[in-house]
Each structure stands twice: as C-alpha cells, then as structure tokens.
Enzyme design. Sequence first.
Site, mmCIF file in Angstrom:
data_model
loop_
_atom_site.group_PDB
_atom_site.id
_atom_site.type_symbol
_atom_site.label_atom_id
_atom_site.label_comp_id
_atom_site.label_asym_id
_atom_site.label_seq_id
_atom_site.Cartn_x
_atom_site.Cartn_y
_atom_site.Cartn_z
ATOM 1 C CE1 TYR A 1 -3.699 -0.448 -1.433
ATOM 2 C CE2 TYR A 1 -5.668 0.230 -0.248
ATOM 3 C CZ TYR A 1 -4.490 -0.473 -0.298
ATOM 4 O OH TYR A 1 -4.093 -1.224 0.773
ATOM 5 C CE LYS B 1 -2.618 -4.878 8.456
ATOM 6 N NZ LYS B 1 -2.783 -4.906 6.979
ATOM 7 C CB THR C 1 0.702 -3.502 6.430
ATOM 8 O OG1 THR C 1 -0.572 -3.507 5.795
ATOM 9 C CG2 THR C 1 1.334 -2.136 6.347
ATOM 10 C CG ASP C 2 -2.444 -7.283 3.934
ATOM 11 O OD1 ASP C 2 -2.793 -6.484 4.822
ATOM 12 O OD2 ASP C 2 -2.995 -7.348 2.820
ATOM 13 C CB SER D 1 2.745 -7.973 1.633
ATOM 14 O OG SER D 1 1.582 -8.003 2.410
ATOM 15 C CB THR E 1 -0.932 -0.018 1.228
ATOM 16 O OG1 THR E 1 -1.763 -1.165 1.120
ATOM 17 C CG2 THR E 1 -1.780 1.218 1.324
ATOM 18 C CD GLU F 1 -1.057 -33.656 23.571
ATOM 19 O OE1 GLU F 1 -0.386 -34.519 24.151
ATOM 20 O OE2 GLU F 1 -1.741 -32.813 24.149
HETATM 21 N N1 ASN Z 1 -1.555 -1.994 3.939
HETATM 22 C C1 ASN Z 1 -1.046 -2.841 3.059
HETATM 23 O O1 ASN Z 1 0.080 -2.687 2.672
HETATM 24 C C2 ASN Z 1 -1.935 -3.956 2.583
HETATM 25 C C3 ASN Z 1 -1.629 -4.514 1.231
HETATM 26 N N2 ASN Z 1 -2.717 -5.343 0.797
HETATM 27 C C4 ASN Z 1 -0.363 -5.379 1.235
HETATM 28 O O2 ASN Z 1 -0.037 -6.031 2.200
HETATM 29 O O3 ASN Z 1 0.289 -5.417 0.227
#
Ligand code: ASN
Length: 325
Positions: A29, A168, A95-96, A62, A15, A288
């Site tokens: 986006y 996250k 961020t994901d 990501s 992002t 286990e």
């Molecule tokens: N906030 C982000 O960067 C989310 C984005 N979908 C990613 O991880 O590429």
Amino acid sequence: SDTKPGVIIYATGGTIAGSSTSNTDTTGYKAGSLGVDILIEAVPELKDVAIISGEQIANIGSSNVDQKTLLKLAKEINEKLKSDDTHGVVVTHGTDTLEETGFFLDLTVNSEKPVVMVGAMRPATAISADGPMNLLQAVSLAASDMANDRGTMIVLNDRIGSAFYTTKTNSTTLDTFMASDQGFLGTFIGSKPKFYFEPSTPVKKPTFDISKLDELPKVAILYSHQDQDVALLDMLVDKGAKGIVLAGNGNGSLSESVKTKVKELMENGVPVVRSTRTGSGFVTDKEEGIGSGYYNPQKSRILLTLALSENANMDQIREYFNSEV
Ligand SMILES: NC(=O)C[C@H](N)C(=O)O
C-alpha cells in the site's frame, strides 16, 4: 458537553494514513495518503471523548521523517501544551521510525501533559485495520487525567508503552511495539486506558531545550559485524557526522581495528557511542567508546544528536548515557 478536554492530533503520515486498492494488502500500500480530516471522520467516537482538532504536519512514510520535522513538531507541541484549552496531544506516525520521534519528543517537550504517539500496522483499507481503534485509544489516553507526568507514550495493539524504552520489534505483526525488560505502562479496556502504576520517571532521564535550534548536528549509526571495514568510520566523519553510534556486537564489543579507530576519533573530539545490535540490554562504558547504557542504537543517535546540539563535552556525553558500572 463542552467540558470535554481538548486534544490536538498532529498527523505525519504512515500506514495509519495508508491506502490500497486491495483489502488484503498489508505491505504494498501507499503510506501517508489520507489526510488528518479523513482519519478523524473515520472514527466519529473521537468526539465523545475529546474536543478534537487536527493538524497536518506532513503526510509521509516515517523513513522520510527528518530533523526539520522533529524540530517543527516539538516546537509546535511545546507551544500548544501551554494553552489551558489543550489537555494533551496525539501524533499519528508511521511505525518504522515512530520510536525515534517519540523519544525525541520525550526529551524535548517541557510539559507534564500527555504526548501520545500512535500508528498502525495495517493500512486503513485493510480487513481488520488497526488504525481506527488505535487512534481512539490514543485520543482517550491524551484526554485522560491519569496520563499526566508519564512522558511521551506509544499506543498500538491495546498497549501503552513509554517512548523512552519502547522499540519496534517485529517488521510486520500487530504486536510489534515492546520494551523487553521494562514492559508496558498499561493497557486498554475497549478505549479506556488502564495503568498498572502511578507515574514514574526513567532513571536520569535527560531533557533538552530545542526552542532556539533551527537544525541539529548529524549523527550516523554503523552496524557492527565480523570483518568490519574501519574506513567506513572515517567516511562518516568526512561526510559531516559530528558523532557516531555503533550498533555493536553484544555488550558493544568491537574488533581490535575498530577499537583503535574509535580511540583515535574520540581523541579528535568525535564522540563514538557503543550500543548493541542485540535488540535489548545494557552496554557498559569503556575507554574506547561511550557505553550506550539502555539506549538502543536509534535512541542513542537521538540522544547523542541532542547532546551535541548543546555542545556537550565527552564527560557530559558519558553522563547522559549513564553507562558507568
Ligand atoms: N506501519 C507503518 O506505519 C510502516 C510505514 N512504512 C511507515 O513507517 O511509514
């Protein structure tokens, strides 16, 4: 002056490099559409804190980051940090899955110099986009002499977190990266990093040498729940998984039938790590299934992958997770 520290920005997409036709769009986006040069040009202040160079590793959301990307990134960073010209590196990332890449680098980069992961929750085109300030803070951190010996760090929302513990926690808000119990390493005043403590190292933090690896063994995560289908564990192994992580209930609890299956897999040399779907806390070791200790499911997957990459046996894997009580 020319005495500024050198900082390399490795851009992978996400992002922070996302754009949209609407300035109120923060979900629809396209992630990973702007190149690293555009990210750097957007923040002329970067040049006031460091001598910047940019390298495009990928330009993807990501969720598409794979083990090839991780190995490439870790090898390049290890190489670049050997140079006196490099004070530290910044990795721009979606961020994901940012915490997976950050944790992987934390365990595989063999330098005391700073590695800083940074992303954004709003695309570059949004009102109050968070990317430019996050990037300036990340570069300032990578250029700071206070940042050495702190492992890989994560920068978002004015906070410095350790990649070892940070995760996250919210799907859409700016204050998403946290470590509920371990907290933050520091904050930013403007763009200046301010640490709370002198450097410290997580208990029994393992390190791995990936310099000779071209691929990594496959490890899958299975989410636990009531009425869990035992056949899914066999399916994962049939599809090539060399280890399995369970996002277990509570302290890694499993149903009786899953427990029996896990014992059978372990006896056949397939390590199964029991983590927790709760989002935080310690998972204790049991016969286990190996307890994940403080590692959440996604970090457990990375650690088990690295342990298997050096052919660790069951006892060594238990050692890595440090989950005996
Ligand atoms: N906030 C982000 O960067 C989310 C984005 N979908 C990613 O991880 O590429």
